[in-house]
Design an enzyme around this catalytic site. Sequence first.
Site, short mmCIF file in Angstrom:
data_model
loop_
_atom_site.label_atom_id
_atom_site.label_comp_id
_atom_site.label_asym_id
_atom_site.label_seq_id
_atom_site.Cartn_x
_atom_site.Cartn_y
_atom_site.Cartn_z
N ARG A 88 -94.64 -64.99 3.25
CA ARG A 88 -95.63 -63.91 3.28
C ARG A 88 -95.32 -63.04 4.50
O ARG A 88 -94.47 -63.38 5.31
CB ARG A 88 -97.08 -64.41 3.25
CG ARG A 88 -97.41 -65.71 3.87
CD ARG A 88 -97.29 -65.80 5.36
NE ARG A 88 -97.96 -64.71 6.03
CZ ARG A 88 -97.69 -64.30 7.24
NH1 ARG A 88 -96.73 -64.89 7.96
NH2 ARG A 88 -98.32 -63.29 7.80
N GLY A 89 -96.07 -61.92 4.63
CA GLY A 89 -95.75 -60.96 5.68
C GLY A 89 -94.87 -59.88 5.06
O GLY A 89 -93.87 -60.20 4.39
N ALA A 90 -95.25 -58.61 5.27
CA ALA A 90 -94.62 -57.52 4.52
C ALA A 90 -93.08 -57.51 4.60
O ALA A 90 -92.41 -57.51 3.56
CB ALA A 90 -95.21 -56.19 4.99
N ARG A 128 -96.57 -59.13 -5.47
CA ARG A 128 -97.72 -58.77 -4.63
C ARG A 128 -97.76 -57.24 -4.53
O ARG A 128 -96.71 -56.61 -4.42
CB ARG A 128 -97.64 -59.41 -3.23
CG ARG A 128 -97.83 -60.93 -3.26
CD ARG A 128 -98.00 -61.53 -1.88
NE ARG A 128 -99.31 -61.26 -1.32
CZ ARG A 128 -99.64 -61.54 -0.05
NH1 ARG A 128 -98.75 -62.07 0.77
NH2 ARG A 128 -100.85 -61.29 0.41
N GLN A 162 -103.82 -67.31 8.80
CA GLN A 162 -102.47 -67.01 9.31
C GLN A 162 -102.42 -67.11 10.83
O GLN A 162 -101.38 -67.46 11.40
CB GLN A 162 -102.05 -65.59 8.89
CG GLN A 162 -101.67 -65.43 7.43
CD GLN A 162 -102.84 -65.04 6.55
OE1 GLN A 162 -103.99 -65.31 6.88
NE2 GLN A 162 -102.56 -64.43 5.42
N ASP A 165 -98.95 -53.62 6.42
CA ASP A 165 -98.36 -53.83 5.09
C ASP A 165 -97.95 -52.52 4.44
O ASP A 165 -97.04 -52.49 3.62
CB ASP A 165 -99.32 -54.60 4.19
CG ASP A 165 -99.27 -56.07 4.55
OD1 ASP A 165 -99.88 -56.44 5.56
OD2 ASP A 165 -98.56 -56.82 3.85
N ASN A 185 -103.55 -53.34 6.40
CA ASN A 185 -103.10 -54.60 7.02
C ASN A 185 -104.11 -55.69 6.66
O ASN A 185 -105.12 -55.43 5.98
CB ASN A 185 -102.95 -54.43 8.54
CG ASN A 185 -102.25 -55.62 9.18
OD1 ASN A 185 -101.21 -56.07 8.70
ND2 ASN A 185 -102.82 -56.19 10.22
N LYS A 186 -103.84 -56.88 7.12
CA LYS A 186 -104.67 -58.06 6.80
C LYS A 186 -106.16 -57.77 6.96
O LYS A 186 -106.57 -57.14 7.92
CB LYS A 186 -104.23 -59.20 7.72
CG LYS A 186 -104.93 -60.51 7.55
CD LYS A 186 -104.97 -61.02 6.14
CE LYS A 186 -103.64 -61.09 5.44
NZ LYS A 186 -103.75 -61.30 3.97
O1 MRU Z 1 -101.21 -61.90 3.19
P1 MRU Z 1 -100.10 -61.88 4.20
O2 MRU Z 1 -100.07 -63.07 5.08
O3 MRU Z 1 -98.77 -61.57 3.55
O4 MRU Z 1 -100.46 -60.64 5.12
C1 MRU Z 1 -99.63 -60.34 6.21
C2 MRU Z 1 -100.14 -59.24 7.06
O5 MRU Z 1 -101.14 -58.62 6.78
C3 MRU Z 1 -99.30 -58.87 8.24
O6 MRU Z 1 -100.10 -58.41 9.29
C4 MRU Z 1 -98.34 -57.75 7.82
O7 MRU Z 1 -97.64 -58.10 6.67
C5 MRU Z 1 -97.38 -57.43 8.89
S1 MRU Z 1 -96.18 -58.71 9.09
C6 MRU Z 1 -95.04 -58.20 10.19
#
Ligand code: MRU
Length: 343
Positions: free
Chosen positions: A49-51, A90, A193, A234, A244-245
């Site tokens: 996970r993470g963009a 996603r 996270q 994201d 973002n999250k």
């Molecule tokens: O749902 P996730 O864990 O994929 O969400 C991740 C985030 O929101 C991060 O802050 C974002 O992807 C930046 S990661 C460098």
Amino acid sequence: MTNETVKALIWTGKTLEVLDQRQLPEITNYDSYSDAAGVTDAIKSMRVRGAPAIGIAAAYGVVLSVKQHLKSENWQQLVARDIEMLAQSRPTAVNLFWALDKMKSVLAGIHDDILAAVAMCAINIHADDKAANKKMGEFGADLLTGAKGVMTHCNTGSLATGGYGTALGVIRSAVARDKELNVFAGETRPWLQGARLTVWELSQDGIPVTLIADSAAAWLMKSGKIDWIIVGADRIAANGDTANKIGTYSLATLAKQHGVKFMVVAPNSTIDWHLENGDNIEIEYRTAREFLPACYDTPNSLVSAWNPVFDITPATLIDAIVTENGVVLNPYEHANGIRILQK
Ligand code: MRU
């Protein structure tokens, strides 16, 4: 030691090894994938996970697809179908679509040794992301002059990127400059996270960090212990609005109230130049099971849960956007938003 020791993705040339982030910090286990369907599942299930890491994994997924299908007569159709499947994994992180578009252009342009060409493209996407993070780390650390404390949200480190991290990369770079910096991480409900990944990743690299409950953020700001909130993204629209999250928007709103500065750190691959503002960013909703107690998850239950996993922070609440191409301060003050970063 302030370098990064954790690797979310390992490309072996034949398989993609994915660190299963659902099991961290208790269990460090890599799952091995040899086709695009497996990689799609790894993204959907949040093993990765993470963009930026999602985009990189998808790029390797395309390589595995070409490897699997190249001997078939209709391999191009089969690979196109796999690319479509990866794109459905996603919706919010634009890095996924950006990486798939890059892979598609390689597929469209090269006629001999297609497998080597797509593999090279995926490896470069991975390496370029890490290099971009190191640049952002330095740009972001420059903004922290005089800061004593920072807070971060979600996980934006090596686990979420090609390595080093975006917001966490800025923290790594600041600490590497021997800066005395108190680092606070929000737990990041409901998937945790922050509590499961960020504090683990920082502690693996010898960086002290203090975990707070998400609901303690306002009080932390009021206490004067932090000068900056530093987050990843994201998807960023051309005016600087940032998805973002979930919880990022609350933090930015609270930061304004308390005079705490707000920094967004992301590679250019996270900017969606087609979007003038954040209104049309698709927000992912995940299953209620991520936090609804199991006793309510029954057919006639009167209790349900609403689980948006991202939110959009308007550019007006953001003090700095950092990419590998530079820094835009107060993006809402610029007529062209953050287009100065478009190279
Ligand atoms: O749902 P996730 O864990 O994929 O969400 C991740 C985030 O929101 C991060 O802050 C974002 O992807 C930046 S990661 C460098």
